[in-house]
Design a protein around this motif. Structure first.
Motif, PDB file in Angstrom:
ATOM      1  N   VAL A 903      35.159  45.176  31.127  1.00 23.39           N
ATOM      2  CA  VAL A 903      35.391  45.137  32.571  1.00 23.39           C
ATOM      3  C   VAL A 903      35.755  43.713  32.936  1.00 23.39           C
ATOM      4  O   VAL A 903      34.973  42.792  32.707  1.00 23.39           O
ATOM      5  CB  VAL A 903      34.115  45.544  33.351  1.00 23.39           C
ATOM      6  N   PHE A 904      36.922  43.530  33.498  1.00 20.26           N
ATOM      7  CA  PHE A 904      37.387  42.188  33.824  1.00 20.26           C
ATOM      8  C   PHE A 904      37.507  42.057  35.345  1.00 20.26           C
ATOM      9  O   PHE A 904      38.089  42.904  36.007  1.00 20.26           O
ATOM     10  CB  PHE A 904      38.749  41.951  33.176  1.00 20.26           C
ATOM     11  N   ARG A 905      36.896  41.017  35.866  1.00 29.21           N
ATOM     12  CA  ARG A 905      37.088  40.714  37.288  1.00 29.21           C
ATOM     13  C   ARG A 905      37.874  39.425  37.354  1.00 29.21           C
ATOM     14  O   ARG A 905      37.420  38.398  36.894  1.00 29.21           O
ATOM     15  CB  ARG A 905      35.735  40.527  37.979  1.00 29.21           C
ATOM     16  N   GLY A 906      39.063  39.503  37.947  1.00 27.14           N
ATOM     17  CA  GLY A 906      39.955  38.364  37.905  1.00 27.14           C
ATOM     18  C   GLY A 906      39.791  37.460  39.103  1.00 27.14           C
ATOM     19  O   GLY A 906      38.916  37.650  39.941  1.00 27.14           O
ATOM     20  N   SER A 907      40.657  36.475  39.155  1.00 29.03           N
ATOM     21  CA  SER A 907      40.638  35.530  40.262  1.00 29.03           C
ATOM     22  C   SER A 907      42.057  35.392  40.760  1.00 29.03           C
ATOM     23  O   SER A 907      43.001  35.628  40.033  1.00 29.03           O
ATOM     24  CB  SER A 907      40.088  34.204  39.757  1.00 29.03           C
ATOM     25  N   ALA A 908      42.164  35.014  42.026  1.00 30.38           N
ATOM     26  CA  ALA A 908      43.509  34.859  42.569  1.00 30.38           C
ATOM     27  C   ALA A 908      44.197  33.613  42.010  1.00 30.38           C
ATOM     28  O   ALA A 908      45.391  33.471  42.112  1.00 30.38           O
ATOM     29  CB  ALA A 908      43.428  34.767  44.092  1.00 30.38           C
ATOM     30  N   LEU A 909      43.398  32.720  41.393  1.00 34.71           N
ATOM     31  CA  LEU A 909      43.983  31.479  40.903  1.00 34.71           C
ATOM     32  C   LEU A 909      44.787  31.715  39.636  1.00 34.71           C
ATOM     33  O   LEU A 909      44.391  32.512  38.785  1.00 34.71           O
ATOM     34  CB  LEU A 909      42.864  30.469  40.598  1.00 34.71           C
ATOM     35  N   LYS A 910      45.897  30.992  39.501  1.00 32.09           N
ATOM     36  CA  LYS A 910      46.716  31.179  38.302  1.00 32.09           C
ATOM     37  C   LYS A 910      46.041  30.564  37.092  1.00 32.09           C
ATOM     38  O   LYS A 910      46.192  31.017  35.983  1.00 32.09           O
ATOM     39  CB  LYS A 910      48.072  30.504  38.485  1.00 32.09           C
ATOM     40  N   ARG A 911      45.372  29.452  37.317  1.00 28.43           N
ATOM     41  CA  ARG A 911      44.741  28.787  36.197  1.00 28.43           C
ATOM     42  C   ARG A 911      43.348  28.356  36.646  1.00 28.43           C
ATOM     43  O   ARG A 911      43.116  27.223  36.999  1.00 28.43           O
ATOM     44  CB  ARG A 911      45.555  27.572  35.790  1.00 28.43           C
ATOM     45  N   PRO A 912      42.420  29.318  36.637  1.00 30.87           N
ATOM     46  CA  PRO A 912      41.076  28.982  37.118  1.00 30.87           C
ATOM     47  C   PRO A 912      40.413  27.957  36.220  1.00 30.87           C
ATOM     48  O   PRO A 912      40.691  27.894  35.021  1.00 30.87           O
ATOM     49  CB  PRO A 912      40.335  30.320  37.056  1.00 30.87           C
ATOM     50  N   ALA A 913      39.549  27.180  36.805  1.00 33.27           N
ATOM     51  CA  ALA A 913      38.900  26.140  36.024  1.00 33.27           C
ATOM     52  C   ALA A 913      37.939  26.731  35.010  1.00 33.27           C
ATOM     53  O   ALA A 913      37.701  26.155  33.958  1.00 33.27           O
ATOM     54  CB  ALA A 913      38.142  25.195  36.961  1.00 33.27           C
ATOM     55  N   GLN A 914      37.382  27.886  35.331  1.00 34.04           N
ATOM     56  CA  GLN A 914      36.338  28.420  34.463  1.00 34.04           C
ATOM     57  C   GLN A 914      36.373  29.932  34.466  1.00 34.04           C
ATOM     58  O   GLN A 914      36.729  30.545  35.456  1.00 34.04           O
ATOM     59  CB  GLN A 914      34.986  27.928  35.014  1.00 34.04           C
TER      60      GLN A 914
END
Lengths: 1150, 306
Positions: A903-914
């Motif tokens: 299960v993957f929860r993503g982020s709106a950031l293209k290159r998240p810091a973590q």
């Protein structure tokens, strides 16, 4: 000098190749040292898995024999000089005073080539001289030479452990081989691959051949960026070769041609303003076209002639009142004709126009009046009572107009005034608690209105709405710019501006407008749904600014206003607003929001900390000079001296914004370097909010931070430390105290400066300098973040809903309860839910079911109560609430044979810091921990941190029938999940959360994964004891089933090695019993945290051996998860701040 | 057997896994509704094991998390839980039917999942069978005296030290005492009404009760007694496992359960296949229908019997 014969070069290359793919963590003086990240001037971001395309660029070299005296000549000497220049180049580019590099030396004998690599930091403090730096690099190379054996502890981590980029220096000794010289010259692929290692930018030094080259990945750097680097290197190198004593930060980086180019793009066209001061230009228009319409408001209008007459009356009146030249006159009015009359009248009289927002709280108005000490305050009759000012100097415009009549009063006063005379003062947020006034003179004002008018071609036919509040400096653009060219200014009521229906209609009636992004978002959303775009055919200019303007917004503007030129405007009160502007191109996709090029008579620079001009691509502070630079801050000489500096004979204003120029000379903003932020486009100094907070009742200390809400707006979060003693006036109950604090703030600050969320702390976290460590501040609970992320929280409307909300507010202690909130998601748990249900029964006589409370939102619970009570609301229709991206997870199979469920929860950031890998428990414990862990995933996602949870093979939803369970296989599963997370998240750093057996498994392989941080929750420390406990639990459970049928049950056996639903193979059980938490975990992970919940002593003892030290520590939560409790076997663990604690541990800094 | 993840529903908010035969096309779809707050793999992976076993019977199973459970997000529809659940189950049936080209599905689950499936079957004509594991049950006189005997037996075992109820090692905490999520079963009026409707549509209802339901159900004939007024007929079947617990800890116990269900559903597969064949060969109404319908009648005749 040890040599590698030419023939052995191939061997060297092969050796280097073998290590090439691994980034090396090396033992220098016994500790591990990773190369720290550098903000290299990448043109493109790296794509994971992309093949590198290495190229070389030869740099100008220098001849060692000329420069090194024989006594100091050694193998270390030659590479030291270009390395030093390289380090300084990087420092100047990245503004980092400590540059961390990998230094490598390749050498050997005929039969085996050996590379020695060390990571070192080169320290470049403000006082560092060229000689210092060369000395550092020289000793590094000496150390390299002395090292006999390479100590390489390779861990294949690749790029992930560095945020940004890495740089390296390699010195290759090739012996007499001319082959190497040719290879360097020609950029032979073998050499490049061999030398490439993993660094993004590499300096190759070949002393024997006296060759230096830059090696780079052509996917990341454009040719021209490298050429620029090379040019700057060439500018620096001679200083290093000569061993000068100059300070490294003062060395000139830019050559003449570059400086001239900068001037050509960053100096706006110089055009002297002619024709008179701003109000005189208006007077000329009034003389030429007295019947033209100057101002419209609510269906009425003032012609130029009429407006001029009324302004003149005021000007004469002011003259009669003996208002000294440049003396402030405050104008405190609501939208109407008065504002324009007052503005022009004051300017004509030679006084200074100071707008004051009537919606400010009394205390703030008082502060501004005290600071500015106006000669007079002009207001409207109905506002007089609210203003605390001397009666005889507080006038309404109506009073003035009745007083003065007659022909004489209607003539232009013709007051002569120098351009340096103060013309206006705009107040902005101050850092020390009171707002500060930015004073501008007539020249600034003229520059302001003329530069906008000239750049955008404002003319007689234009109508412009006044959208900004009059107390904001951008309002001058809307009020005055049209009036100096014969156009029309359209005044609107605030309610009209904030109503998208009416405002969008108005936009169809204007030709030019400017609005901030926050307002535009709402307007555009409305227009898209309801309006026909052809209504806006008449708009020929649309601009935005004041805040970061997203590219989608600009595209939307172009789409809706098809005939308009769309611009971004950048500036601030201190430079009279018109700093730089960017014409948004129509025929290209908008990749970045630039703020463009300077207006005429404006000079723009990007400077580093030592006030050197920076080349394109390098980030620095944006400063302005020119006609727009205002006088400074009223009554604040030190602040003025700090922000307005003289450089090279010119007076510059330091904006505090960080930005860089593109190669074409377009300016791009990248953020701020201080505690100023923008909330919905309005400037807020965090210090001002904190000042007000600290003076609130019962507050001992406070800080404020601007946080991102997931809908890309910002909100203020206040962290307060309350007074401990309960005095008589302050009630003991925290939420009442927080409410009291909020009430105090409402009386002190304008509405947009009031924090949206309040977090109570026992103490503010401090760093080692005993300053508040803002990064260590906890996130506000996810309920608050979620509530803020909705475009609008749906407020409970019916009496029933409000009753329920009030009970939730009391039990859950959340600021705001919306109709779409769920009890458990706001932090509730079973016990509170029972109390809630009892209170509802008491209050309404309705009994709510447990399942309903668990799964329903407030609106539905209210509907259920209303149905029971016969109060069915017929108006309730299906309503879809805005879904925040944090709610959506992606499920899939991955890993070898696609056998693992993830299960993957993503982020709106293209290159998240973590990104975070969640290694959960095995078997029934996983089901129990589910709720907490999925909440953790959602909280992280809401904060922009992607996460991956997964089921081990043979468990949960993964493949495998659950027999032959093997901890070795599960460790492989973790590895595969790690890779999957890297691939999906594109994050720079990976952290891992290990729970129960997951923690134990993680600890076994943590050294193979590059983990920025490991967080454990109730880790199993001893596999044998775990197995024994499982066996006990199972036996007890089976015993408890005997009552279902004595004979059948007592004969029923678990299968071999079946432990609570998981069947281990023989080998698996042996392996399990042999596992124990590895002390290496504490060493390998950059940081380690753990959370224990009433764990028994032996486990904590094992953890105790791991820390605490600066990188490893644990916390305890006073709650019993009941891992070993049979009666809890099928109970879900309620989240009593476990997920928030884990989220905080993951996100907080060291 | 192959498994694939899917996310469906109007906001793609529901998470599910389809397990189906890898070589052949499935002949029946089966939607397993999540039970209580347990995710779609079921208690001790019962659902996963069941789905994989059913793939061998040419059944494609979609097991999914209801909104707010497991990996499914809450539906944002403003409606009571029952309605939302119905919409979600319908979305699952829609998805499975469309994706696999099936016109007949079965619905099933354990405990609350069983009851949700039961309600879902009542309002969807595509549902041809339901599998109900430990659903509603109602005490009857027959239950009462057997229960008394059972309690006596339990007390004896306890006295002999052969049985100990699961006592916590320490007094239960407040949270545990709260036991909030005690499920409330469907009332008899509703279950009777739904069962009637299903019987009329000739939907097969496979009941499975375990010993975990002892407090409400304790002998096979109780099923018929519970619905005294109804003529249950051959479409209602029962498998009773008195010695199994409500959530089967031991693999062997789960195996017994899955075998029983596989047997029942494979029967449903055959019935459905025959029904489809009948429909396809059914003659158009015409003058010679008298002759043809006689032969159709004989086909039906051969089908009678369990």
């Amino acid at each position: 000098m040890p040599r590698i014969r030419g023939a052995a070069w191939g061997a060297t290359a092969r050796t280097l190749l073998a290590y090439g793919s691994a980034q090396m963590f090396l033992n220098v003086n016994g500790g591990t040292q990773a190369t720290a990240a550098l903000e290299l001037p990448f043109d493109h971001y790296p794509t994971p898995g992309q093949q590198r395309r290495l190229k070389s660029h030869v740099l100008p070299s220098y001849d060692p024999l000329n420069d090194a005296t024989p006594s100091t000549a050694s193998e270390a000497e030659w590479p030291a000089v270009p390395s030093a220049a390289f380090a300084v180049l990087l420092a100047r580019y990245t503004a980092q005073p400590t540059i961390s590099l990998q230094f490598s030396r390749a050498r050997g004998s005929l039969h085996h080539a050996v590379t020695v690599t060390r990571a070192h930091s080169v320290d470049l403090g403000r006082a560092a001289t060229v000689g210092d730096v060369v000395g550092q690099t020289r000793s590094i190379f000496v150390a390299l030479e002395d090292a006999s054996e390479p100590e390489l502890t390779a861990s294949a981590s690749g790029r992930d452990s560095a945020a940004g980029g890495t740089a390296a220096v390699i010195c290759v000794d090739s012996g007499e081989s001319a082959e190497l010289a040719r290879a360097v010259e020609s950029g032979s692929p073998a050499l490049l691959e061999a030398a490439g290692t993993d660094a993004d930018l590499l300096l190759l030094v070949a002393p024997r051949e006296a060759k230096i080259a830059l090696i780079y990945d052509a996917h990341l750097f454009e040719q021209r960026t490298i050429e620029r680097l090379a040019r700057h290197f060439a500018a620096l190198l001679p200083h290093f070769a000569a061993g000068s004593r100059a300070l490294v930060w003062e060395l000139p980086l830019l050559a003449e041609p570059e400086l001239r180019w900068l001037e050509s793009v960053c100096d706006g066209p110089m055009r002297p303003a002619t024709g008179g001061l701003a109000h005189e230009l208006f007077e000329q228009q009034a003389a030429q076209h007295p019947e033209a319409i100057a101002v419209r408001f609510l269906g009425q209008h003032l012609s130029y002639g009429e407006l001029n007459r009324r302004a003149n009356r005021l000007a004469h009146f002011l003259a009669q009142q003996a208002i000294a030249p440049g003396r402030p006159v405050v104008v405190c009015v609501e939208p109407g004709f008065e504002i324009v009359i007052a503005l022009l009248g004051i300017l004509k009289a030679g006084a200074a126009y100071v707008p004051l927002d009537p919606s400010y709280p009394a205390a703030r108005m008082r502060a501004i009046l005290d600071d500015t000490k106006p000669g007079l305050v002009i207001t409207q009759r109905h506002l007089k009572a609210a203003l605390d000012f001397a009666e005889n100097r507080l006038l309404s415009l109506e009073d003035v107009e009745t007083e003065l009549a007659g022909e004489d009063a209607e003539q232009n006063p013709g007051t002569v005034m120098p351009p340096e005379q103060t013309a206006y003062i705009y107040y902005t947020s101050g850092t020390t608690g009171t707002p500060k006034g930015v004073a501008g003179n007539q020249r600034n004002l003229l520059h302001y209105v003329k530069s906008a008018e000239r750049r955008y071609g404002l003319s007689r036919g234009d109508t412009m709405p006044a959208i900004a509040r009059f107390s904001f400096s951008i309002s001058m653009f809307e009020l005055l710019s049209p009036l100096v060219v014969g156009g029309t200014s359209l005044i609107l009521e605030r309610a009209h501006i904030l109503d998208p229906a009416r405002m969008s209609r108005t936009l169809g009636e204007v030709t030019v407008f400017h609005a901030g992004p926050s307002l535009l978002k709402g307007l555009i959303a409305y227009i898209r749904r309801h309006r026909d775009y052809s209504a806006f055919a008449g708009v020929r200019h649309a601009s935005s600014g004041g805040d970061m303007v997203p590219a989608e917004l600009l595209e939307a503007l172009q789409e809706i206003f098809a005939n308009a030129e769309v611009f971004v405007i950048y500036g601030c009160s201190e430079i009279a607003c018109m700093g730089a502007t960017y014409p948004v191109p129509r025929d290209e996709r908008i990749a970045k929001t630039y703020v463009g090029r300077p207006f005429e008579n404006v000079i723009l620079r990007v400077l580093d900390a030592a006030n050197n001009a920076l080349p394109p691509g390098v980030v620095g502070e944006i400063v302005f000079a020119g006609d727009g630079i205002t006088l400074g801050y009223l009554n604040r000489p030190e602040l003025t001296a700090e922000k307005f500096v003289t450089l090279g004979g010119r007076r510059f204003y330091r904006t505090g914004d960080r930005g860089r120029l593109s190669d074409d000379g377009w300016l791009e903003i990248l953020g701020r370097s201080d505690f100023q932020t923008k909330i919905r486009g309005m400037r807020v100094e965090l210090g001002e909010v904190e000042h007000a907070l600290r003076r609130a009742p019962g507050v001992r200390d406070a800080v404020t931070v601007a946080r991102d809400a997931p809908d890309q707006e910002k909100m203020l979060v206040a962290y307060v430390v309350l007074e401990r003693e309960n005095s008589d006036d302050s009630p003991a109950d925290p939420e009442t105290r927080l409410a009291a604090i909020r009430r105090h703030l409402v009386e002190q600050l304008p509405e947009y400066m009031i924090p949206a969320r309040y977090v109570e702390l026992d103490a503010l976290p401090l760093n080692h300098n005993l300053k508040v460590d803002r990064r260590a501040l906890p996130e506000p609970s996810d309920a608050d973040l979620r509530a803020a992320s909705r475009a609008s929280v749906r407020v409970p409307e019916t009496a029933t809903a409000r009753t329920l909300a009030a009970i939730w507010h009391k039990l859950l202690r959340v600021e705001q309860v919306g109709l779409d909130d769920n009890f458990f998601e706001l932090g509730g748990h079973s016990l509170l839910a029972v109390r809630f249900s009892l209170e509802v029964e008491e209050a309404l006589g309705v009994r709510l079911e447990g399942m309903d409370i668990l799964r329903e939102p407030l609106s539905v619970l209210a509907a259920i109560c209303e149905a029971e009570l016969g109060l069915q609301n017929p108006a309730s229709t299906a309503h879809t609430s805005a879904r925040s991206p944090a709610d959506l997870a992606e499920i899939f199979h991955f890993g070898s044979g696609n056998s693992l469920y993830g299960v993957f929860r993503g982020s709106a950031l293209k290159r998240p810091a973590q990104a975070v890998l969640i290694c959960g428990p095995v078997g029934q414990e996983q089901v129990r921990a589910r709720f907490v862990l999925s909440r953790l995933g959602r909280q992280l996602a809401a904060a922009g941190v992607p996460s991956l949870s997964f089921d081990y093979f043979g468990c949960g939803d993964s493949l495998g029938d659950g027999s032959n369970a093997d901890p070795n296989r599960w460790q492989t599963d973790i590895r595969e999940a790690y890779d999957e997370l890297r691939r999906r998240s594109n994050a720079t750093r990976i952290a891992a959360v290990g729970v129960r057996l997951g923690a134990l498994l993680l600890s076994q392989i943590a050294s193979d994964l590059a983990l920025a941080k490991v967080v454990l929750w109730d880790p199993i420390c001893d596999g044998a004891r775990y197995r024994a406990e499982l066996g006990e639990l199972q036996r007890a459970y089976l015993r408890s089933l005997v009552h279902l049928g004595f004979w059948r049950r007592s004969r029923a056996r678990a299968r071999e090695n079946e432990l609570l639903g998981v069947r281990y193979s023989d080998a698996g059980v042996r392996k399990l019993k042999g596992l124990s938490i590895s002390p290496l975990l504490a060493e390998r992970a950059a940081e380690l945290r753990w959370l224990t919940t009433r764990a028994r002593a032996p486990d904590t003892a094992a953890l105790g051996r791991l820390g605490p030290n600066s990188r490893c520590r644990g916390e305890a939560l006073d709650f019993d998860c009941g891992w070993r409790d049979l009666s809890c076997l099928e109970d879900v663990i309620p989240d009593v701040s476990i997920s928030s604690t884990l989220a905080r541990m993951v996100r907080e800094g060291p | 057997m192959k498994e694939s993840c899917c996310q469906f529903g109007p906001q793609r908010q529901l998470a599910g896994i389809i397990t189906e035969p890898s070589e052949r096309a499935a002949r029946l779809g089966f939607v397993l509704v999540s039970a209580g707050i347990t995710p779609k793999h079921g208690p001790f992976r019962l659902y996963a094991e069941l789905a994989r076993r059913l793939a061998e019977e040419d059944i494609a199973t979609l097991r999914f998390d209801l909104g707010g459970i497991g990996d499914s997000a809450q539906s944002s529809v403003q409606a009571p839980l029952k309605q939302r659940t119905e919409l979600e189950i319908r979305a699952a049936v829609d998805y499975l039917a469309e994706q696999r080209g099936l016109d007949a599905v079965a619905l099933g689950g354990l405990c609350s999942g069983a009851e949700d499936a039961f309600r879902g079957a009542a309002v969807d004509d595509r549902v041809r069978a339901v599998v109900l594991i430990d659903p509603f049950a109602y005490r009857t006189p027959g239950w009462a005296w057997r229960h008394a005997l059972y309690r006596l037996g339990r007390r004896t075992l306890r006295a002999l030290g052969l049985y100990s109820p699961p006592i916590a090692s320490k007094p239960p905490s407040d949270e545990q005492r709260a036991k909030l999520v005690a499920y409330k079963y469907m009332d008899r009026a509703e279950s009777t009404r739904i069962l009637e409707a299903l019987l009329r549509r000739r939907v097969s209802a496979h009941f499975v009760y375990t010993g975990g339901m002892r407090d409400l159900f304790n002998h096979e004939r109780q099923l018929h007694a519970m619905f005294g007024g109804l003529e249950l007929g051959s479409s209602v079947t029962l498998d009773y496992f008195p010695h199994l617990d409500h959530t089967q800890l031991l693999a062997d116990d789960r195996h017994a359960l899955t075998e029983a269900i596989a047997r029942r559903l494979s029967e449903t597969v055959r019935i459905e296949a025959r029904t489809r064949a009948n429909r396809e060969t059914a003659p158009p109404q015409g003058p010679s229908s008298a002759f043809r319908s006689a032969s159709a009648g004989s086909v039906r005749g051969s089908r009678s019997g369990p």
